[in-house]
Design a protein around this motif. Structure first.
Motif, PDB file in Angstrom:
ATOM      1  N   LEU A 241       0.829  -1.212   0.000  1.00 24.10           N
ATOM      2  CA  LEU A 241       0.000   0.000   0.000  1.00 24.10           C
ATOM      3  C   LEU A 241       0.859   1.257   0.000  1.00 24.10           C
ATOM      4  N   ALA A 242       2.055   1.144   0.567  1.00 28.40           N
ATOM      5  CA  ALA A 242       2.972   2.294   0.580  1.00 28.40           C
ATOM      6  C   ALA A 242       3.594   2.537  -0.794  1.00 28.40           C
ATOM      7  N   ASN A 243       3.408   1.580  -1.723  1.00 32.88           N
ATOM      8  CA  ASN A 243       4.045   1.673  -3.043  1.00 32.88           C
ATOM      9  C   ASN A 243       3.068   1.726  -4.205  1.00 32.88           C
ATOM     10  N   ILE A 244       1.791   1.907  -3.925  1.00 29.97           N
ATOM     11  CA  ILE A 244       0.816   1.870  -5.020  1.00 29.97           C
ATOM     12  C   ILE A 244       0.769   3.192  -5.774  1.00 29.97           C
ATOM     13  N   ASN A 245       0.411   3.089  -7.048  1.00 31.07           N
ATOM     14  CA  ASN A 245       0.225   4.259  -7.896  1.00 31.07           C
ATOM     15  C   ASN A 245      -1.222   4.736  -7.838  1.00 31.07           C
ATOM     16  N   THR A 246      -1.459   5.928  -8.344  1.00 31.33           N
ATOM     17  CA  THR A 246      -2.822   6.442  -8.464  1.00 31.33           C
ATOM     18  C   THR A 246      -3.643   5.505  -9.351  1.00 31.33           C
ATOM     19  N   GLY A 247      -4.841   5.183  -8.873  1.00 30.89           N
ATOM     20  CA  GLY A 247      -5.715   4.297  -9.620  1.00 30.89           C
ATOM     21  C   GLY A 247      -5.386   2.826  -9.483  1.00 30.89           C
ATOM     22  N   ALA A 248      -4.554   2.474  -8.506  1.00 29.48           N
ATOM     23  CA  ALA A 248      -4.156   1.075  -8.319  1.00 29.48           C
ATOM     24  C   ALA A 248      -5.356   0.205  -7.975  1.00 29.48           C
ATOM     25  N   ARG A 249      -5.242  -1.068  -8.335  1.00 31.30           N
ATOM     26  CA  ARG A 249      -6.255  -2.052  -7.984  1.00 31.30           C
ATOM     27  C   ARG A 249      -5.603  -3.127  -7.117  1.00 31.30           C
ATOM     28  N   ILE A 250      -6.187  -3.358  -5.934  1.00 37.53           N
ATOM     29  CA  ILE A 250      -5.702  -4.410  -5.044  1.00 37.53           C
ATOM     30  C   ILE A 250      -6.712  -5.535  -5.065  1.00 37.53           C
ATOM     31  N   VAL A 251      -6.259  -6.706  -5.530  1.00 42.87           N
ATOM     32  CA  VAL A 251      -7.112  -7.892  -5.581  1.00 42.87           C
ATOM     33  C   VAL A 251      -6.828  -8.700  -4.320  1.00 42.87           C
ATOM     34  N   SER A 252      -7.788  -8.717  -3.407  1.00 44.64           N
ATOM     35  CA  SER A 252      -7.600  -9.420  -2.140  1.00 44.64           C
ATOM     36  C   SER A 252      -8.111 -10.849  -2.283  1.00 44.64           C
ATOM     37  N   CYS A 253      -7.169 -11.774  -2.514  1.00 41.61           N
ATOM     38  CA  CYS A 253      -7.517 -13.162  -2.767  1.00 41.61           C
ATOM     39  C   CYS A 253      -7.364 -14.021  -1.521  1.00 41.61           C
ATOM     40  N   GLY A 254      -6.328 -13.771  -0.731  1.00 40.89           N
ATOM     41  CA  GLY A 254      -6.090 -14.560   0.476  1.00 40.89           C
ATOM     42  C   GLY A 254      -5.207 -13.803   1.435  1.00 40.89           C
ATOM     43  N   MET A 255      -5.214 -14.246   2.694  1.00 37.47           N
ATOM     44  CA  MET A 255      -4.390 -13.600   3.724  1.00 37.47           C
ATOM     45  C   MET A 255      -3.741 -14.678   4.581  1.00 37.47           C
ATOM     46  N   ILE A 256      -2.943 -15.519   3.929  1.00 36.34           N
ATOM     47  CA  ILE A 256      -2.434 -16.696   4.603  1.00 36.34           C
ATOM     48  C   ILE A 256      -1.543 -16.346   5.796  1.00 36.34           C
ATOM     49  N   SER A 257      -0.946 -15.162   5.799  1.00 34.39           N
ATOM     50  CA  SER A 257      -0.108 -14.770   6.936  1.00 34.39           C
ATOM     51  C   SER A 257      -0.926 -14.574   8.204  1.00 34.39           C
ATOM     52  N   GLN A 258      -2.237 -14.462   8.063  1.00 36.56           N
ATOM     53  CA  GLN A 258      -3.096 -14.175   9.210  1.00 36.56           C
ATOM     54  C   GLN A 258      -3.980 -15.361   9.614  1.00 36.56           C
ATOM     55  N   TYR A 259      -3.911 -16.445   8.878  1.00 36.11           N
ATOM     56  CA  TYR A 259      -4.845 -17.546   9.139  1.00 36.11           C
ATOM     57  C   TYR A 259      -4.620 -18.228  10.487  1.00 36.11           C
ATOM     58  N   ASN A 260      -3.375 -18.271  10.938  1.00 35.52           N
ATOM     59  CA  ASN A 260      -3.065 -19.040  12.144  1.00 35.52           C
ATOM     60  C   ASN A 260      -2.670 -18.175  13.339  1.00 35.52           C
ATOM     61  N   VAL A 261      -3.067 -16.883  13.315  1.00 37.72           N
ATOM     62  CA  VAL A 261      -2.766 -16.038  14.476  1.00 37.72           C
ATOM     63  C   VAL A 261      -3.487 -16.589  15.700  1.00 37.72           C
ATOM     64  N   LYS A 262      -2.875 -16.422  16.859  1.00 37.91           N
ATOM     65  CA  LYS A 262      -3.413 -17.015  18.080  1.00 37.91           C
ATOM     66  C   LYS A 262      -4.473 -16.153  18.751  1.00 37.91           C
ATOM     67  N   SER A 263      -4.486 -14.860  18.422  1.00 38.24           N
ATOM     68  CA  SER A 263      -5.479 -13.966  19.019  1.00 38.24           C
ATOM     69  C   SER A 263      -5.596 -12.715  18.168  1.00 38.24           C
ATOM     70  N   ALA A 264      -6.631 -11.925  18.457  1.00 39.70           N
ATOM     71  CA  ALA A 264      -6.802 -10.670  17.723  1.00 39.70           C
ATOM     72  C   ALA A 264      -5.627  -9.731  17.953  1.00 39.70           C
ATOM     73  N   ASP A 265      -5.013  -9.800  19.114  1.00 38.78           N
ATOM     74  CA  ASP A 265      -3.868  -8.942  19.419  1.00 38.78           C
ATOM     75  C   ASP A 265      -2.668  -9.271  18.541  1.00 38.78           C
ATOM     76  N   GLU A 266      -2.596 -10.518  18.066  1.00 41.11           N
ATOM     77  CA  GLU A 266      -1.468 -10.946  17.246  1.00 41.11           C
ATOM     78  C   GLU A 266      -1.677 -10.598  15.773  1.00 41.11           C
ATOM     79  N   ALA A 267      -2.915 -10.342  15.392  1.00 41.45           N
ATOM     80  CA  ALA A 267      -3.209 -10.013  13.995  1.00 41.45           C
ATOM     81  C   ALA A 267      -2.534  -8.700  13.618  1.00 41.45           C
TER      82      ALA A 267
END
Length: 346
Positions: A241-267
């Protein structure tokens, strides 16, 4: 009872709402094999050939009842996309020997399924049955839908693809390159980075050794990011997000880095979301289910089929042999041990 009278089944054994799943989430058992004599009207006895293994299955093991996918029921077979051969049928449209796609294939060697849920595959498919859970499977279709309907690629733009060596990412990289984009891929090992380069990425880097994500992205794509195909979420999404251009499109397909967090505080909490406003970017999620049976599916099969037939599309597959080994194949998705599209050869 002889071994030929038994089948192997993989059951859901327990839920893991938080943290990483383990082999304890599964139970591998033997059960009496279904027979053609047990079939009711419009039922089909199938022998499963290949089963798809996908990260979204993690949500089914959480036990949550408010997820975008139903949870697996304890002591019942888990399920996912599969391809099977018909051994018997009471439906006039399906016959013994047909190869069929099974949307919710139970993880067992043989199953009785309703004929109306099956999709008959072309004659002669036995030799390439695996293709229908790999290069033509759900992850590939997700890649196509996300890239074309949300990404809206234009020649000359720059696309960043995370998990670029994975089931979805491989297809995104190659379809984007075929459309004339500059492609930057990200993967989790040097071998995976080399694969990403070999299938067409103009630049690629190992996120585990690249240092600061924001700077690594800037170095690989100094002109900025027009499309980000996100499979990981978390800190890497924030850096993008810090590197996007004007008019960028972000396709949110998956968030595997967050699937196994142990609590909301760890997210991981995103910090650069204001760039979505200032860059007038589009940030949209993709669930592919609603596109099945639509003209988009026909377009996908035509484009990917042509590229694949002509040898212009490569697809790495991580195949596990034996249903009894399927639970480990699921776990391998979350610790970087899988390489390519994960499938189980039953």
């Amino acid at each position: 009872m002889s071994s030929s009278d038994l089948i192997t089944r993989v059951l859901a054994n327990k839920y893991s709402p938080n943290g990483a799943p383990s082999l304890d989430n599964f139970k591998v058992v033997s059960a009496p094999a279904p027979t053609k004599d047990s079939l009711k009207e419009n039922q089909v006895l199938v022998r499963n050939l290949y089963l798809s293994v996908d990260p979204y299955q993690r949500g089914r093991l959480s036990g949550a009842t408010n997820s975008f996918v139903p949870r697996y029921e304890l002591n019942e077979p888990i399920y996912n996309f599969g391809v099977a051969v018909v051994e018997a049928a009471t439906s006039t449209g399906i016959a013994e020997g047909d190869i069929v796609a099974v949307p919710n294939a139970s993880w067992e060697t043989k199953s009785v399924v309703n004929a109306g849920t099956l999709r008959k595959l072309p004659t002669g498919t036995m030799d390439n049955a695996r293709d229908f859970v790999t290069v033509f499977g759900m992850p590939s279709f997700t890649a196509f839908v996300g890239l074309t309907t949300i990404g809206k690629p234009k020649a000359g733009e720059t696309i960043l693809v995370s998990s670029a060596s994975g089931a979805v990412g491989q297809i995104v990289v190659q379809l984007a390159k075929a459309r004339g984009l500059r492609v930057v891929g990200v993967a989790g090992s040097d071998d995976k980075v080399e694969l990403v380069k070999s299938i067409g990425a103009d630049a690629a880097f190992n996120y585990k050794t690249c240092g600061t994500f924001t700077e690594a992205i800037k170095q690989a794509a100094p002109e900025g990011i027009d499309i980000y195909f996100d499979n990981v979420g978390g800190e890497f999404l924030d850096a993008t997000l810090a590197n996007i251009n004007t008019g960028a499109r972000i396709v949110s397909c998956g968030m595997i880095s967050q699937y196994n967090v142990k609590s909301a505080d760890e997210a991981y909490g995103l910090k650069n979301t204001f760039n979505i406003v200032t860059k007038t970017a589009t940030f949209q999620g993709i669930l592919v289910g609603k596109y099945y049976g639509s003209p988009t599916e026909d377009e996908f099969m035509a484009e990917v089929g042509k590229l694949y037939k002509e040898g212009k599309l490569r697809y790495r597959i991580d195949e596990t042999t034996g249903l009894e080994n399927a639970p480990q194949a699921v776990l391998n998705l979350f610790d970087g041990k899988s390489f390519g599209k994960s499938v189980v050869k039953v």
